[in-house]
Enzyme design. Sequence first.
Site, PDB file in Angstrom:
ATOM      1  N   HIS A  42      23.108-109.753 -18.479  1.00 16.34           N
ATOM      2  CA  HIS A  42      24.546-109.459 -18.383  1.00 16.34           C
ATOM      3  C   HIS A  42      24.771-108.272 -17.457  1.00 16.34           C
ATOM      4  O   HIS A  42      23.833-107.546 -17.121  1.00 16.34           O
ATOM      5  CB  HIS A  42      25.098-109.118 -19.773  1.00 16.34           C
ATOM      6  CG  HIS A  42      24.432-107.916 -20.359  1.00 16.34           C
ATOM      7  ND1 HIS A  42      23.263-108.001 -21.099  1.00 16.34           N
ATOM      8  CD2 HIS A  42      24.735-106.594 -20.303  1.00 16.34           C
ATOM      9  CE1 HIS A  42      22.889-106.785 -21.466  1.00 16.34           C
ATOM     10  NE2 HIS A  42      23.769-105.905 -20.990  1.00 16.34           N
ATOM     11  N   HIS A 126      24.834-103.646 -12.429  1.00 18.31           N
ATOM     12  CA  HIS A 126      23.424-104.022 -12.455  1.00 18.31           C
ATOM     13  C   HIS A 126      23.144-104.951 -13.634  1.00 18.31           C
ATOM     14  O   HIS A 126      23.859-104.945 -14.625  1.00 18.31           O
ATOM     15  CB  HIS A 126      22.535-102.779 -12.550  1.00 18.31           C
ATOM     16  CG  HIS A 126      22.605-102.113 -13.879  1.00 18.31           C
ATOM     17  ND1 HIS A 126      23.644-101.291 -14.255  1.00 18.31           N
ATOM     18  CD2 HIS A 126      21.759-102.166 -14.951  1.00 18.31           C
ATOM     19  CE1 HIS A 126      23.447-100.858 -15.480  1.00 18.31           C
ATOM     20  NE2 HIS A 126      22.310-101.381 -15.935  1.00 18.31           N
TER      21      HIS A 126
END
Length: 189
Positions: A42, A126
């Site tokens: 995620h 990220h």
Amino acid sequence: MRLFAAVLPPPEALAQLGAAVDRLAELPGGGALHWTGRPGWHLTLAFLGEVEEDLIPPLGRALAYAAQDSAPFSLALRGGGHFSGRALWAGAAGETAKLHRLARAAGDAAREAGVEPDTGLPFRPHLTLARTRSRREEARAGDPDLGPYLAALAPFTGTPWTVSELTLVRSNPHTSPRYETVDAWPLGR
């Protein structure tokens, strides 16, 4: 509950990244890294930490409004980086300014609901791929050099997709599955 707001890339984007990560794991020293589980991949927008049960409904309402106020946008997974030589991650490309705005809106929504998000570091889009086995903040002697992994990941560019929802995720550090969706809200009105 230990919660965070996130963007969940679609399965196609994760499959492309997964193929690249498979090649990374085969590099010398790949076995010395702790690779993250793909079902939990995620992009964290706001880490909310431990949230009391009674704050979940107002948090949900505030996040729903934040999602409603954000139009869908295009994103792709691309390249990578590291945090302190300890965590290897894939980056994001595309309409990242809109991703930054959504992250800010998620943090503001949490504060509005009485939840103080962790604001220790500036937001950097990220998706964590691997960590050294060291639990320290900085890399230590014996940890693998992430340079070869970064070089191999640098040319990776996934197919763009449309970010269309904001997701509230529960982290279960000691159970499986590690992450579970609590709720999700479509972006846009």
